[in-house]
Design an enzyme around this catalytic site. Structure first.
Site, PDB file in Angstrom:
ATOM      1  N   HIS A 307       0.856  -1.194   0.000  1.00 15.93           N
ATOM      2  CA  HIS A 307       0.000   0.000   0.000  1.00 15.93           C
ATOM      3  C   HIS A 307       0.885   1.234   0.000  1.00 15.93           C
ATOM      4  O   HIS A 307       1.952   1.246   0.591  1.00 15.93           O
ATOM      5  CB  HIS A 307      -0.898   0.009   1.247  1.00 15.93           C
ATOM      6  CG  HIS A 307      -2.056   0.937   1.116  1.00 15.93           C
ATOM      7  ND1 HIS A 307      -1.942   2.286   1.366  1.00 15.93           N
ATOM      8  CD2 HIS A 307      -3.322   0.720   0.696  1.00 15.93           C
ATOM      9  CE1 HIS A 307      -3.113   2.853   1.132  1.00 15.93           C
ATOM     10  NE2 HIS A 307      -3.962   1.942   0.725  1.00 15.93           N
ATOM     11  N   ASP A 364      -7.958  -5.124  -0.233  1.00 13.90           N
ATOM     12  CA  ASP A 364      -8.437  -5.993  -1.323  1.00 13.90           C
ATOM     13  C   ASP A 364      -8.071  -7.455  -1.144  1.00 13.90           C
ATOM     14  O   ASP A 364      -8.530  -8.298  -1.927  1.00 13.90           O
ATOM     15  CB  ASP A 364      -7.848  -5.489  -2.651  1.00 13.90           C
ATOM     16  CG  ASP A 364      -8.408  -4.113  -3.011  1.00 13.90           C
ATOM     17  OD1 ASP A 364      -7.619  -3.193  -3.257  1.00 13.90           O
ATOM     18  OD2 ASP A 364      -9.645  -3.974  -2.995  1.00 13.90           O
TER      19      ASP A 364
HETATM   20  C1  SDX Z   1      -6.114   0.183  -3.055  1.00  9.66           C
HETATM   21  O1  SDX Z   1      -4.187   4.586  -2.075  1.00  9.66           O
HETATM   22  C2  SDX Z   1      -5.169   4.026  -1.499  1.00  9.66           C
HETATM   23  O2  SDX Z   1      -5.620   4.458  -0.434  1.00  9.66           O
HETATM   24  C3  SDX Z   1      -5.782   2.879  -2.262  1.00  9.66           C
HETATM   25  C4  SDX Z   1      -6.811   2.048  -1.520  1.00  9.66           C
HETATM   26  C5  SDX Z   1      -8.085   2.830  -1.260  1.00  9.66           C
HETATM   27  O3  SDX Z   1      -8.795   2.487  -0.303  1.00  9.66           O
HETATM   28  O4  SDX Z   1      -8.404   3.721  -2.087  1.00  9.66           O
HETATM   29  O5  SDX Z   1      -6.295   1.596  -0.286  1.00  9.66           O
HETATM   30  C6  SDX Z   1      -7.249   0.825  -2.344  1.00  9.66           C
HETATM   31  O6  SDX Z   1      -5.839   0.531  -4.169  1.00  9.66           O
HETATM   32  C7  SDX Z   1      -5.269  -0.832  -2.325  1.00  9.66           C
HETATM   33  C8  SDX Z   1      -4.054  -1.344  -3.175  1.00  9.66           C
HETATM   34  C9  SDX Z   1      -4.569  -2.433  -4.117  1.00  9.66           C
HETATM   35  N1  SDX Z   1      -3.460  -2.828  -5.076  1.00  9.66           N
HETATM   36  C10 SDX Z   1      -2.851  -4.004  -4.972  1.00  9.66           C
HETATM   37  O7  SDX Z   1      -3.062  -4.827  -4.087  1.00  9.66           O
HETATM   38  C11 SDX Z   1      -1.871  -4.267  -6.111  1.00  9.66           C
HETATM   39  C12 SDX Z   1      -0.571  -4.823  -5.543  1.00  9.66           C
HETATM   40  N2  SDX Z   1       0.134  -3.792  -4.804  1.00  9.66           N
HETATM   41  C13 SDX Z   1       1.077  -2.995  -5.490  1.00  9.66           C
HETATM   42  O8  SDX Z   1       1.007  -2.892  -6.847  1.00  9.66           O
HETATM   43  C14 SDX Z   1       1.581  -1.785  -4.720  1.00  9.66           C
HETATM   44  O9  SDX Z   1       1.841  -2.206  -3.445  1.00  9.66           O
HETATM   45  C15 SDX Z   1       0.709  -0.540  -4.671  1.00  9.66           C
HETATM   46  C16 SDX Z   1       0.298  -0.111  -6.024  1.00  9.66           C
HETATM   47  C17 SDX Z   1      -0.498  -0.799  -3.846  1.00  9.66           C
HETATM   48  C18 SDX Z   1       1.520   0.548  -4.013  1.00  9.66           C
HETATM   49  O10 SDX Z   1       2.555   0.860  -4.870  1.00  9.66           O
HETATM   50  P1  SDX Z   1       3.652   1.985  -4.492  1.00  9.66           P
HETATM   51  O11 SDX Z   1       3.285   2.717  -3.264  1.00  9.66           O
HETATM   52  O12 SDX Z   1       3.927   2.770  -5.733  1.00  9.66           O
HETATM   53  O13 SDX Z   1       4.904   1.130  -4.079  1.00  9.66           O
HETATM   54  P2  SDX Z   1       5.982   0.594  -5.092  1.00  9.66           P
HETATM   55  O14 SDX Z   1       5.314   0.033  -6.306  1.00  9.66           O
HETATM   56  O15 SDX Z   1       6.993   1.667  -5.287  1.00  9.66           O
HETATM   57  O16 SDX Z   1       6.582  -0.625  -4.260  1.00  9.66           O
HETATM   58  C19 SDX Z   1       7.632  -0.426  -3.334  1.00  9.66           C
HETATM   59  C20 SDX Z   1       8.446  -1.721  -3.406  1.00  9.66           C
HETATM   60  C21 SDX Z   1       8.904  -2.051  -4.835  1.00  9.66           C
HETATM   61  O17 SDX Z   1      10.080  -2.833  -4.709  1.00  9.66           O
HETATM   62  P3  SDX Z   1      11.548  -2.096  -4.816  1.00  9.66           P
HETATM   63  O18 SDX Z   1      11.547  -1.310  -6.133  1.00  9.66           O
HETATM   64  O19 SDX Z   1      11.635  -1.192  -3.608  1.00  9.66           O
HETATM   65  O20 SDX Z   1      12.549  -3.236  -4.805  1.00  9.66           O
HETATM   66  O21 SDX Z   1       7.615  -2.830  -3.021  1.00  9.66           O
HETATM   67  C22 SDX Z   1       7.476  -3.722  -4.119  1.00  9.66           C
HETATM   68  C23 SDX Z   1       7.827  -2.943  -5.357  1.00  9.66           C
HETATM   69  O22 SDX Z   1       8.293  -3.825  -6.387  1.00  9.66           O
HETATM   70  N3  SDX Z   1       6.059  -4.127  -4.121  1.00  9.66           N
HETATM   71  C24 SDX Z   1       5.633  -5.362  -4.351  1.00  9.66           C
HETATM   72  C25 SDX Z   1       4.241  -5.306  -4.191  1.00  9.66           C
HETATM   73  N4  SDX Z   1       3.875  -4.060  -3.896  1.00  9.66           N
HETATM   74  C26 SDX Z   1       5.014  -3.332  -3.866  1.00  9.66           C
HETATM   75  N5  SDX Z   1       6.274  -6.522  -4.650  1.00  9.66           N
HETATM   76  C27 SDX Z   1       5.499  -7.619  -4.816  1.00  9.66           C
HETATM   77  N6  SDX Z   1       4.143  -7.645  -4.676  1.00  9.66           N
HETATM   78  C28 SDX Z   1       3.487  -6.508  -4.369  1.00  9.66           C
HETATM   79  N7  SDX Z   1       2.161  -6.531  -4.236  1.00  9.66           N
END
Ligand code: SDX
Length: 428
Positions: A307, A364
């Site tokens: 998140h 989710d």
């Molecule tokens: C919602 O914003 C909100 O409030 C949203 C929400 C709401 O109520 O409106 O809470 C609802 O959208 C919840 C999120 C649902 N999405 C997912 O579950 C999809 C999977 N999660 C990710 O794609 C990700 O965690 C996000 C999109 C939710 C957040 O992305 P960020 O903040 O841009 O973080 P990032 O992509 O920069 O990740 C940081 C690190 C990265 O690794 P490094 O580059 O540091 O090595 O964490 C890793 C990412 O690769 N990472 C994951 C991951 N999520 C982040 N690695 C594997 N699996 C994951 N799910």
């Protein structure tokens, strides 16, 4: 405590005011930065950038706290119902008996949609995704109420649009389901409450008396409450930016529905179930899929994990996980997906990759398992998220309008070709 921040650029020092919120959050106010210095800031994804000062929802990502208008989400999920939470988000205070009764009556009286709209459903291909239908239908509502497009309308006119949207979205969503299933539509039964009416329009059939299950009604209320607002997330920011051009509330909400659809945002609840089904079909090898999620060369992500704000647990996920166990036990459902999800969570939360990055189950991760237990088809999950988020979107749109915020228009740093002259085609 200081009330300014200093930045030094090319040996020149600039002082900028600090903004402090009621929860001691601190921000550097850069609203006059370019005028004073010719300099802008840049922050892809706005990870460090606040877009507004808001009094609606507070969340603390480090402590896993979420409050609507100051009330902890745990207390609202336990004691309130969705329309009462919608009233709270929209008006800033919990309603008294009279106010709640009036709000429920107003919403109940507007649950019907214009009959002509039913032809739109027939025009969609069979099994059209509910979110594609919903964003189209919300935007189409504005064509039946053209006055809603007039900017700066009187508050009571805007209130009517708000009531219409909250009342009609469940009807539009249920119609999307029924038209996709090629089943007869059910008109709203206004003797039922908001959640009961939605379940009735979704699952009742003309030839039988629909049996309302209180376990499902309670679970649905909880899920809608938990999705009702979440400060400046992707879809809410979309609603605010579209509304800042003085586009109508219908247009702004339709844009919010589209933004929510993405699998990185609200579409994650559908993606989680599809991921769990893939893992089950693949034999349930947790380590294989955890390693895929950690592999930078593999596009696979653990959907429902991570998140932007919560770097500890998402408080909603904890409540939904408990509701999941309750609902499946009470309905006597043994869903392999819940078993895999629980195991996946256990394995991931012992893995440094996830712990170091603060990746925990989000709202989710478990919600789809409850939706499935209730009988909601997978491609309707995000439509349910939209149903819950609607009052939050509207409250945020209202706050943007009431605060007379300027049209949203970010700047950029240009990195393209510098000035050059046109070259005739035969000289290229
Ligand atoms: C919602 O914003 C909100 O409030 C949203 C929400 C709401 O109520 O409106 O809470 C609802 O959208 C919840 C999120 C649902 N999405 C997912 O579950 C999809 C999977 N999660 C990710 O794609 C990700 O965690 C996000 C999109 C939710 C957040 O992305 P960020 O903040 O841009 O973080 P990032 O992509 O920069 O990740 C940081 C690190 C990265 O690794 P490094 O580059 O540091 O090595 O964490 C890793 C990412 O690769 N990472 C994951 C991951 N999520 C982040 N690695 C594997 N699996 C994951 N799910």
């Amino acid at each position: 405590m200081s009330d300014t921040a200093k930045i030094i650029v090319d040996d020149k020092t600039y002082e900028l005011p600090l903004v402090r919120g009621t929860e001691n959050e601190v921000a550097i106010d850069i609203s006059k930065l370019r005028a004073q210095t010719g300099i802008i800031t840049i922050d892809p994804g706005f990870k460090n950038t606040g877009s507004t000062q808001s009094a609606i929802t507070f969340l603390n990502g480090e402590k896993g706290e979420l409050r609507y208008r100051g009330y902890p989400i745990e207390q609202l999920a336990e004691n309130s119902d969705f329309l009462e939470v919608a009233y709270l988000l929209l008006n800033g205070e919990l309603p008294n008996h009279e106010q709640k009764q009036q709000f429920e009556t107003d919403v109940t009286r507007h649950t019907l949609i214009p009959e002509d709209m039913k032809q739109f459903y027939e025009a969609f291909p069979s099994h059209a995704h509910a979110m594609g239908i919903l964003s189209s239908m919300v935007s189409s509502l504005s064509t039946f109420y053209p006055d809603s497009q007039i900017p700066n309308r009187a508050k009571e006119d805007v209130q009517l649009t708000i009531t219409r949207l909250i009342a009609k979205l469940p009807t539009l969503a249920a119609l999307a389901y029924k038209s996709n299933m090629n089943l007869p539509y059910m008109y709203p039964d206004n003797s039922l409450n908001y959640v009961e009416n939605f379940l009735y329009m979704m699952f009742a059939v003309p030839s039988e008396k629909y049996q309302m299950d209180p376990v499902i009604v309670d679970a649905m209320n909880k899920l809608l409450i938990l999705h009702a607002d979440h400060e400046q997330n992707c879809s809410t920011s979309t609603v605010r930016v579209v509304g800042s051009s003085q586009a109508s509330l219908y247009s702004s909400i339709s844009a919010g529905v589209s933004a929510l659809w993405g699998p990185l945002h609200g579409g994650a609840n559908q993606a989680v179930i599809e991921m769990l089904e893939t893992i089950i079909a693949d034999g349930g090898d947790m380590d294989k899929w955890i390693n895929k999620a950690k592999d930078k060369n593999d596009p696979f992500r653990l959907m429902g994990f991570g998140h932007r704000v919560y770097k500890n647990f998402d408080p909603r996920a904890k409540i939904i996980k408990k509701a999941c166990d309750d609902v499946l036990n009470k309905l006597g459902i043994n869903d392999k997906a819940l078993e895999i999800a629980t195991h996946l969570e256990e394995v991931a939360l012992k893995d440094d990759y996830f712990v170091e990055r603060g990746l925990y189950p989000n709202v989710d991760f478990y919600s789809g398992i409850i939706y499935r237990a209730i009988g909601i088809p997978t491609d309707m999950f995000t439509a349910l998220f939209a149903l819950g988020r609607l009052p939050g979107w509207i409250a945020q749109w209202n706050e943007m309008v009431d605060n007379k915020e300027p049209i949203g228009r970010p700047r950029q740093v240009y990195v393209g070709a510098t000035k050059r002259d046109y070259v005739p085609i035969d000289q290229r």
